[in-house]
Design an enzyme around this catalytic site. Sequence first.
Site: not given
Ligand code: IVH
Length: 670
Positions: A35-37, A82, A113, A115, A117, A136, A173, A223, A289, A313, A408, A411, A426, A432
């Site tokens: 349907e989307y298509d 960072s 939150e 983190k 990757d 960034r 990210e 996100y 945070k 981490k 083996c 054995c 084996c 064995c």
């Molecule tokens: S906040 C001022 N929230 O981690 C704060 N960073 O090691 C700025 N990252 O460059 C970052 N998940 O790419 C924030 N929930 C999250 C994150 C996050 C991943 C990354 C981001 C940042 C790096 C710093």
Amino acid sequence: MNNEIQASITQLSEQLENYNYQYYVLDEPSVPDAEYDRVFQQLLKLEEVSPGHPLANSPTQKVGGLALSKFEQVTHQKPMLSLDNVFEAQALKDFMKRAQDKSSTANIAFCIEPKLDGLAASIIYENGLLIQAATRGDGQTGENVTENVKTIKNLPLKLRGENIPPLLEVRGEVFMLKAGFDKLNKKLSDAGEKPFVNPRNAAAGSLRQLDSKVAASRPLGFYCYAVGVFEGELANSQFERIEQLKGWGLPVSEEVKQVTGEQACLDYYQAIGEKRPDLAYEIDGVVYKVDNIALQETLGFVARAPRWATAFKFPAEEAVTIIENVEFQVGRTGAITPVAKLKPVFVGGVTVSNATLHNKDEIKRLGILIGDEVVVRRAGDVIPQVARVLLDKRDLQKTQPIVFPDVCPVCESRVERIEGEATIRCTGGLYCGAQRKEAIKHFASRKALDIDGLGNKLVELLVEHNLIASPAQLFDLTTEQLSSLPRMGAVSAKKLINSLQISKKTTLARFLYSLGIREVGEATANNLANHYQTIEAVKVASVENLQAVSDVGEIVAKHIYYFFRQEHNIEVVNQLLEAGIHWPEIKKVAESELSLTGQIFVITGSFNVMSRSDIKTALQDLGAKVAGSVSKKTTTVIAGEAAGSKLTKAQELGIEIMDEETLLNLLNKI
Ligand code: IVH
């Protein structure tokens, strides 16, 4: 342009925006893909014939457009910072205390939150329209990757909802979904191209494609986790801001939580760590945070990182070490597995000195030699793997090829390689020593006869001391024989004899499982027991007949059939029955009640008895689908301890919720 066409374009665009929002942000697909298509094609056609179209923010623009010759530089209006890291619980507590000390409120809240990757990006919306996206870079200037970012599936080109700020810069990210990453790498390898090392590199590589059509073909996601510059009013809480962003149709991780207190902060770290393997995207830790934005401003920054946020981490999942040797292990069914003996290395939170190399094909794929420097990976509870060889570190003087044995290693029986299988086996069977040990360990294990006090080490001792050669002989053991073993007193010996007695009362399903028939796991054993009800009936069943059992295909049927055609297996079964193993008669449950076919389960939280992956396998063995997220289509949510947003969502949608105990009962009944 014809007003009618204009109106159709607007209407079709809105329809697609809604579909996207329901699918990617709410995680509740509302229409089938077809349907989307259909709507997409319709819009495409109208735009083709309409001057001034497609608009830059039309949903059709998500497929990518012109290729660039280079990326322009973008200066960030506010630097992209960072994060500082903490490496242990105490340092996290110190961070929390420093923030608390700057506040006059008791028990300040934290926004927690995952983190993510991937790589950070800034995305600017003006009057609700996506106008610019940038990487960034060095934090001051990045690259203009608007065309590529626009192709990210879950990111809206146009915001929705009320009170949209006239200017809104979201930061977040860009990442690649794990499943998409595997598929992409397979495609690259098949095409003879170099695969990406991990989803983060793949995301970075995709975002830096000059041709946005290539970026569009990559399974990227985004996100939001912060707001950069903006005009207008926003909430005074990080958590509420995230909710506001979600309200405007922007994607945010569903794992974001607002909590107070040290314990809750640490619990989250633990819980999300356990959930990590089941998440659709990679995370490498947790970001804490200070929730209150005014307090964030009071706390301010040091160098390039805020004082109001920190990252905790997870232990690194990859580490570099050397393959010192390769040994060959013989498993329960005779499969011979090459195991790399590593120079011990700390990875994934533990010291690792062995890694499975699976089989010849895997060794060939990795291109490993003994003496190579390799990257070892240990993710979650998964057994350590060799991820890749560091070829540029190879020293030809110090490396040598891995040679597979002709006989083996335990054995010395002949080794066979079955057509179409990568594994060598084996042929010694229970002759064995290795297979004998493994067969008995399996027989005694928790899901089989569950013989209390008979652990792996003890089984090895018993076999090595020639006290037993088959599971049946366990029941002939005497207290005297047992007490003669090292580190075995009379008391433990008596206890073991007692638990051997107790274990004789079992179920047909456990008994069938305990025999260690290839590919007959717990769920299949359950199905067999329920279908045939007696061991005699299973013994005489034909390959065809066996396939009538739910979830038994031709291969498994053949394994079962051949197992009961081998004299020594029949002998073991008979000896066990003679030793007094018995079970209550089975009440037959109707086949239809048995199957979970067509049902969609979601597993969330942590469990005490079964692991997540065991639950998943058990449900799948019964025909159910196991999904990663809750939607209207979900039939049942299995909720363990500390279940979070998935449970809440299930409750909101009125979906059946089952706790671990109920699940265990259900599985036992089946
Ligand atoms: S906040 C001022 N929230 O981690 C704060 N960073 O090691 C700025 N990252 O460059 C970052 N998940 O790419 C924030 N929930 C999250 C994150 C996050 C991943 C990354 C981001 C940042 C790096 C710093």
